[in-house]
Design a protein around this motif. Structure first.
Motif, PDB file in Angstrom:
ATOM      1  N   GLY A 159     -11.452 -19.370 -16.657  1.00 27.59           N
ATOM      2  CA  GLY A 159     -12.496 -19.221 -15.644  1.00 27.59           C
ATOM      3  C   GLY A 159     -11.968 -18.833 -14.274  1.00 27.59           C
ATOM      4  N   ARG A 160     -10.661 -18.657 -14.161  1.00 31.56           N
ATOM      5  CA  ARG A 160     -10.063 -18.304 -12.870  1.00 31.56           C
ATOM      6  C   ARG A 160      -9.426 -16.929 -12.932  1.00 31.56           C
ATOM      7  NH1 ARG A 160     -12.721 -21.961  -9.890  1.00 31.56           N
ATOM      8  NH2 ARG A 160     -12.063 -24.105 -10.287  1.00 31.56           N
ATOM      9  N   VAL A 161      -9.101 -16.394 -11.743  1.00 35.20           N
ATOM     10  CA  VAL A 161      -8.431 -15.102 -11.664  1.00 35.20           C
ATOM     11  C   VAL A 161      -7.371 -15.151 -10.571  1.00 35.20           C
ATOM     12  CG1 VAL A 161     -10.023 -14.073  -9.976  1.00 35.20           C
ATOM     13  CG2 VAL A 161      -8.837 -12.595 -11.639  1.00 35.20           C
ATOM     14  N   ASP A 162      -6.257 -14.495 -10.819  1.00 36.07           N
ATOM     15  CA  ASP A 162      -5.176 -14.364  -9.849  1.00 36.07           C
ATOM     16  C   ASP A 162      -5.168 -12.915  -9.385  1.00 36.07           C
ATOM     17  OD1 ASP A 162      -2.837 -14.717  -8.354  1.00 36.07           O
ATOM     18  OD2 ASP A 162      -1.547 -14.240 -10.069  1.00 36.07           O
ATOM     19  N   LEU A 163      -5.406 -12.701  -8.094  1.00 43.64           N
ATOM     20  CA  LEU A 163      -5.521 -11.348  -7.550  1.00 43.64           C
ATOM     21  C   LEU A 163      -4.318 -10.997  -6.679  1.00 43.64           C
ATOM     22  CD1 LEU A 163      -9.274 -11.375  -6.443  1.00 43.64           C
ATOM     23  CD2 LEU A 163      -8.311 -10.564  -8.608  1.00 43.64           C
ATOM     24  N   ALA A 164      -3.846  -9.767  -6.827  1.00 46.79           N
ATOM     25  CA  ALA A 164      -2.745  -9.280  -6.006  1.00 46.79           C
ATOM     26  C   ALA A 164      -2.909  -7.783  -5.792  1.00 46.79           C
ATOM     27  CB  ALA A 164      -1.398  -9.578  -6.666  1.00 46.79           C
ATOM     28  N   ALA A 165      -2.221  -7.277  -4.790  1.00 44.08           N
ATOM     29  CA  ALA A 165      -2.249  -5.838  -4.493  1.00 44.08           C
ATOM     30  C   ALA A 165      -0.865  -5.394  -4.070  1.00 44.08           C
ATOM     31  CB  ALA A 165      -3.257  -5.531  -3.386  1.00 44.08           C
ATOM     32  N   SER A 166      -0.508  -4.187  -4.468  1.00 44.18           N
ATOM     33  CA  SER A 166       0.694  -3.557  -3.933  1.00 44.18           C
ATOM     34  C   SER A 166       0.242  -2.329  -3.157  1.00 44.18           C
ATOM     35  CB  SER A 166       1.663  -3.159  -5.049  1.00 44.18           C
ATOM     36  OG  SER A 166       1.111  -2.138  -5.858  1.00 44.18           O
ATOM     37  N   CYS A 167       1.058  -1.951  -2.186  1.00 45.89           N
ATOM     38  CA  CYS A 167       0.698  -0.791  -1.364  1.00 45.89           C
ATOM     39  C   CYS A 167       1.947  -0.001  -1.012  1.00 45.89           C
ATOM     40  CB  CYS A 167      -0.010  -1.242  -0.086  1.00 45.89           C
ATOM     41  SG  CYS A 167      -0.736   0.115   0.868  1.00 45.89           S
ATOM     42  N   THR A 168       1.807   1.308  -1.072  1.00 47.05           N
ATOM     43  CA  THR A 168       2.866   2.226  -0.676  1.00 47.05           C
ATOM     44  C   THR A 168       2.376   3.061   0.497  1.00 47.05           C
ATOM     45  OG1 THR A 168       3.661   2.368  -2.952  1.00 47.05           O
ATOM     46  CG2 THR A 168       4.380   4.094  -1.444  1.00 47.05           C
ATOM     47  N   GLY A 169       3.250   3.265   1.472  1.00 45.92           N
ATOM     48  CA  GLY A 169       2.850   4.042   2.630  1.00 45.92           C
ATOM     49  C   GLY A 169       3.978   4.908   3.140  1.00 45.92           C
ATOM     50  N   LEU A 170       3.652   5.781   4.062  1.00 46.21           N
ATOM     51  CA  LEU A 170       4.614   6.709   4.649  1.00 46.21           C
ATOM     52  C   LEU A 170       4.802   6.403   6.130  1.00 46.21           C
ATOM     53  CD1 LEU A 170       3.401  10.139   3.196  1.00 46.21           C
ATOM     54  CD2 LEU A 170       5.137   8.600   2.249  1.00 46.21           C
ATOM     55  N   VAL A 171       6.043   6.448   6.571  1.00 45.95           N
ATOM     56  CA  VAL A 171       6.339   6.449   7.999  1.00 45.95           C
ATOM     57  C   VAL A 171       6.704   7.897   8.313  1.00 45.95           C
ATOM     58  CG1 VAL A 171       7.745   5.512   9.864  1.00 45.95           C
ATOM     59  CG2 VAL A 171       7.190   4.091   7.864  1.00 45.95           C
ATOM     60  N   ASN A 172       5.730   8.616   8.830  1.00 44.85           N
ATOM     61  CA  ASN A 172       5.871  10.059   9.013  1.00 44.85           C
ATOM     62  C   ASN A 172       5.078  10.501  10.245  1.00 44.85           C
ATOM     63  OD1 ASN A 172       6.510  12.736   8.513  1.00 44.85           O
ATOM     64  ND2 ASN A 172       4.808  13.040   7.091  1.00 44.85           N
ATOM     65  N   PRO A 173       5.772  10.966  11.284  1.00 45.67           N
ATOM     66  CA  PRO A 173       7.205  11.221  11.373  1.00 45.67           C
ATOM     67  C   PRO A 173       8.025   9.936  11.483  1.00 45.67           C
ATOM     68  CG  PRO A 173       6.191  11.587  13.498  1.00 45.67           C
ATOM     69  CD  PRO A 173       5.068  11.324  12.538  1.00 45.67           C
TER      70      PRO A 173
END
Length: 387
Positions: A183-197
């Motif tokens: 009855g439960r859920v474990d939630l997570a997220a990953s994220c990728t980003g750019l440092v540009n310039p």
């Protein structure tokens, strides 16, 4: 919500502290002891650092200063690549109980919380979020069969991605009976980003005496301190339905979605402002303002007002200011360290994005410490050990 600044402790209208439960309720008593968690983090960081040489096989290299920061940064040539993974934590338990009490699913807000945990960390290094991945692990297949809840989660996830102008790349939805409670859920997220310039990188190499500290308002508890908030329910006469302000229940106040700060950092870049450093105020509360390893002193002279739910938690848990500010965000969800001449423009840009902000303090030469002058609180470098 927008809150006005104060030079002292916020004076929110709240129910008086309980007279039947006089003891203080700490984060440790609620089941979260950073003295036990942080050593593992440090050990993992040291082991992870030894793997950086593997990048050379691909022609890349790590940015060493990102070790121990909120996101990891790799030099891939024309730009930097930043990445992060974050778990939501126990806020889903509040949403589940409020759904039981009211019949309304808040998983759209829960979705935003989960994405915010990753994106608000990623942007501290100057990255533009690019792709988000989802991890939704349930205690059994039945969890996904609740159409109202599932649709709210999907809709909220998509909406948060649109707010941050990030693509939702995909995800994983395992049913982990025996690992995750039924009855439960474990939630997570990953994220990728750019440092540009590459000039957008903000790892503190330019941080120094004379810089200003700009604090961005939180929307409430965000997604840190929920173990304490849930433990506190045992003391409340009506549990999650106890009012923290007229017409606002404790449960609803806790479920206010975490503010997404990437619209502010993107607007700052477009305005020609590159922060010297950033801190996401999450676990460890305001001690996170000490995150950078440099020997510098941070002096806070102006406090944001505290959201009603956080004032309520502090009162009902009988915490003094030192305990509360070392655990909760207390009205400040994100900190920008910027050149003094850019500070007021940062405030204006944040407000234009719908997020209240204040020039709250200064960076000074001196031993590593944080002084919150209006409250008479001081923390030293030994009070935050993340490396």
């Amino acid at each position: 919500m927008n809150y006005a600044p104060t030079n002292g402790h916020a004076d929110a209208t709240q129910p008086p502290p309980s007279t039947t439960t006089p003891t203080t309720l700490s984060y440790d008593q609620a089941g979260v002891n950073y003295d036990l968690i942080d050593p593992l983090k440090i050990a993992a960081q040291r082991a992870a650092a030894s793997t950086a040489s593997q990048l050379a096989h691909h022609g890349f290299s790590e940015i060493l200063a990102s070790r121990g920061e909120s996101a990891y940064v790799v030099d891939v040539g024309p730009f930097y690549l930043a990445s992060i993974v974050e778990c939501l934590g126990t806020k889903t338990l509040v949403a589940d109980e409020m759904a039981r009490l009211t019949g309304v699913s808040r998983y759209d807000a829960i979705a935003q919380d989960t994405i915010a945990m990753a994106i608000n960390d990623l942007i501290t290094v100057g990255a533009t979020p690019l792709v988000v991945q989802a991890y939704w692990a349930a205690g059994g297949s039945d969890w996904f069969g609740d159409a109202q809840r599932s649709q709210a989660l999907v809709a909220g996830w998509k909406s948060a991605c649109e707010t941050c102008q990030v693509a939702w790349g995909g995800g994983e939805t395992p049913a982990l009976a025996g690992i995750v409670e039924s009855g439960r859920v474990d939630l997570a997220a990953s994220c990728t980003g750019l440092v540009n310039p590459k000039q957008r990188l903000s790892l503190g190499d330019k941080l120094g005496a004379g810089d200003a500290i700009v604090l961005l308002a939180s929307s409430g508890i965000h997604a840190n301190g929920l173990s304490l908030a849930r433990k506190l329910v045992e003391r409340l006469p009506q549990g999650y339905l106890t009012e923290v302000a007229p017409g606002l229940s404790y449960g609803d106040a806790l479920l206010a979605p975490t503010t997404l700060y990437s619209p502010v950092t993107e607007a700052l870049w477009k305005a020609g402002i590159t922060p010297h450093y950033c801190a996401n105020v999450t676990g460890h509360g305001w001690r996170k303002l000490l995150r950078h390893p440099a020997e510098l002193s941070y002096r806070i002279h102006t406090l944001p007002s505290v959201p009603p739910v956080l004032t309520f938690i502090q009162q009902q848990a009988r915490q003094d200011d030192r305990e509360a500010y070392s655990t909760l965000n207390m009205g400040a969800g994100f900190a920008l360290y910027v050149a003094a001449e850019d500070a007021q423009r940062c405030v204006e840009i944040s407000r234009a994005q719908g997020i209240e902000a204040w020039v709250a303090g200064t960076v000074e030469a001196g031993p590593k410490c944080l002084d919150i002058e209006p409250l008479g609180i001081r923390w030293g470098g030994e009070d935050l050990q993340l490396r």
